[in-house]
Scaffold this motif. Sequence first.
Motif, PDB file in Angstrom:
ATOM      1  N   VAL A 207       0.828  -1.226  -0.081  1.00 19.27           N
ATOM      2  CA  VAL A 207       0.021   0.236  -0.065  1.00 19.27           C
ATOM      3  C   VAL A 207       0.728   1.268   0.121  1.00 19.27           C
ATOM      4  O   VAL A 207       0.409   2.358  -0.296  1.00 19.27           O
ATOM      5  CB  VAL A 207      -0.983  -0.026   1.136  1.00 19.27           C
ATOM      6  N   LEU A 208       2.037   0.938   0.386  1.00 19.05           N
ATOM      7  CA  LEU A 208       3.019   2.161   0.387  1.00 19.05           C
ATOM      8  C   LEU A 208       4.491   1.620   0.337  1.00 19.05           C
ATOM      9  O   LEU A 208       4.619   0.527   0.818  1.00 19.05           O
ATOM     10  CB  LEU A 208       2.840   3.076   1.551  1.00 19.05           C
ATOM     11  N   THR A 215      13.136   6.706   6.483  1.00 15.76           N
ATOM     12  CA  THR A 215      12.240   7.254   5.765  1.00 15.76           C
ATOM     13  C   THR A 215      10.890   7.502   6.163  1.00 15.76           C
ATOM     14  O   THR A 215       9.986   8.416   6.238  1.00 15.76           O
ATOM     15  CB  THR A 215      12.275   6.900   4.292  1.00 15.76           C
ATOM     16  N   LEU A 216      10.477   6.091   6.626  1.00 18.40           N
ATOM     17  CA  LEU A 216       9.310   5.661   7.014  1.00 18.40           C
ATOM     18  C   LEU A 216       9.061   6.467   8.475  1.00 18.40           C
ATOM     19  O   LEU A 216       7.966   6.987   8.750  1.00 18.40           O
ATOM     20  CB  LEU A 216       9.228   4.043   7.260  1.00 18.40           C
ATOM     21  N   LEU A 217      10.075   6.584   9.259  1.00 21.46           N
ATOM     22  CA  LEU A 217      10.164   7.255  10.683  1.00 21.46           C
ATOM     23  C   LEU A 217       9.741   8.889  10.409  1.00 21.46           C
ATOM     24  O   LEU A 217       9.017   9.260  11.024  1.00 21.46           O
ATOM     25  CB  LEU A 217      11.543   7.194  11.195  1.00 21.46           C
ATOM     26  N   ARG A 218      10.307   9.395   9.487  1.00 21.66           N
ATOM     27  CA  ARG A 218      10.343  10.682   9.093  1.00 21.66           C
ATOM     28  C   ARG A 218       9.020  10.971   8.680  1.00 21.66           C
ATOM     29  O   ARG A 218       8.459  12.247   8.822  1.00 21.66           O
ATOM     30  CB  ARG A 218      11.374  11.189   8.461  1.00 21.66           C
ATOM     31  N   ILE A 220       6.022   9.033   9.217  1.00 22.37           N
ATOM     32  CA  ILE A 220       5.130   8.126   9.858  1.00 22.37           C
ATOM     33  C   ILE A 220       3.631   8.637  10.065  1.00 22.37           C
ATOM     34  O   ILE A 220       2.822   7.986   9.692  1.00 22.37           O
ATOM     35  CB  ILE A 220       5.806   7.556  11.245  1.00 22.37           C
ATOM     36  N   ASP A 221       3.520   9.999  10.119  1.00 19.61           N
ATOM     37  CA  ASP A 221       2.194  10.460  10.462  1.00 19.61           C
ATOM     38  C   ASP A 221       1.480  10.790   9.263  1.00 19.61           C
ATOM     39  O   ASP A 221       0.330  11.144   9.061  1.00 19.61           O
ATOM     40  CB  ASP A 221       2.214  11.914  11.362  1.00 19.61           C
ATOM     41  N   ALA A 222       2.133  10.470   8.003  1.00 21.76           N
ATOM     42  CA  ALA A 222       1.397  10.385   6.934  1.00 21.76           C
ATOM     43  C   ALA A 222       1.303   8.956   6.121  1.00 21.76           C
ATOM     44  O   ALA A 222       1.273   8.769   4.871  1.00 21.76           O
ATOM     45  CB  ALA A 222       2.104  11.276   5.805  1.00 21.76           C
ATOM     46  N   SER A 226       0.221   6.217  11.430  1.00 21.21           N
ATOM     47  CA  SER A 226       0.135   7.374  11.904  1.00 21.21           C
ATOM     48  C   SER A 226      -0.643   7.214  13.142  1.00 21.21           C
ATOM     49  O   SER A 226      -0.286   7.670  14.287  1.00 21.21           O
ATOM     50  CB  SER A 226      -0.692   8.372  11.029  1.00 21.21           C
ATOM     51  N   ARG A 227      -1.546   6.230  13.484  1.00 23.48           N
ATOM     52  CA  ARG A 227      -2.430   5.824  14.490  1.00 23.48           C
ATOM     53  C   ARG A 227      -3.382   4.583  14.416  1.00 23.48           C
ATOM     54  O   ARG A 227      -3.547   4.155  13.291  1.00 23.48           O
ATOM     55  CB  ARG A 227      -3.066   6.910  14.762  1.00 23.48           C
TER      56      ARG A 227
END
Length: 230
Positions: A207-208, A215-218, A220-222, A226-227
Amino acid sequence: MTPHDAPRPGGVALFDLDGTLVDTNYLHTLAWWQALRQYDHHVPMVRIHRAIGMGADRLLDAVLGSDRGHAQDDAIADAHGTLYAEWYATLRPFEGAAALLRATAARGWRVVLASSAAEAEVAAVRERLGADDVIEAATSGGDVSATKPAPDIVEAALDTVGAEASDAVFVGDTVWDVEAARRAGMPCIGLLTGGIPRGDLEAAGAVLVCEDALTLLRTIDATPLSRPPR
């Protein structure tokens, strides 16, 4: 691995280890290449690399063919384990890998490792990763009879914390991770650090796709991390 008796609340973030959190895929490729040569099987490394992420049984089928004699399989797998163990002390997590697990946990996810590797290999990689403070549970190839791309290891990881696939996201680096997640009924985020092309991960259903753990850490909220679902 000890399953819980009943489902517990909270989303579960499943993470593969090899090639996702720790830079090991090419070491595994080399170890398998050397192990196969010990038993007079001369297989190009590119073919072995494409099968990394499978359990030993499926990997040997992929590189040698499933219609062969299987008498040497255990000995080859043992040779791979011995050769790979020489690297334990020098294994390196990818930059941001441990921080990614902690950021995921901080957002309310329960962090579980879903690996098909041998138990000793999982233990060695976890030690180098140094994030056991947020890792709730982990699997190894010995927990199931069918390894990736079968969904069994993903489902076993969910069972360790009494969770459902609808509450989970998987992060992996191979098409076998993506396929296992899809067959288990959950989305998979792909990372390029295992050496698999972006297009292959996307075609498998990721899906991504991100460059790496950092990069995933930076971002993460997108992302789906994200939650967790409520």
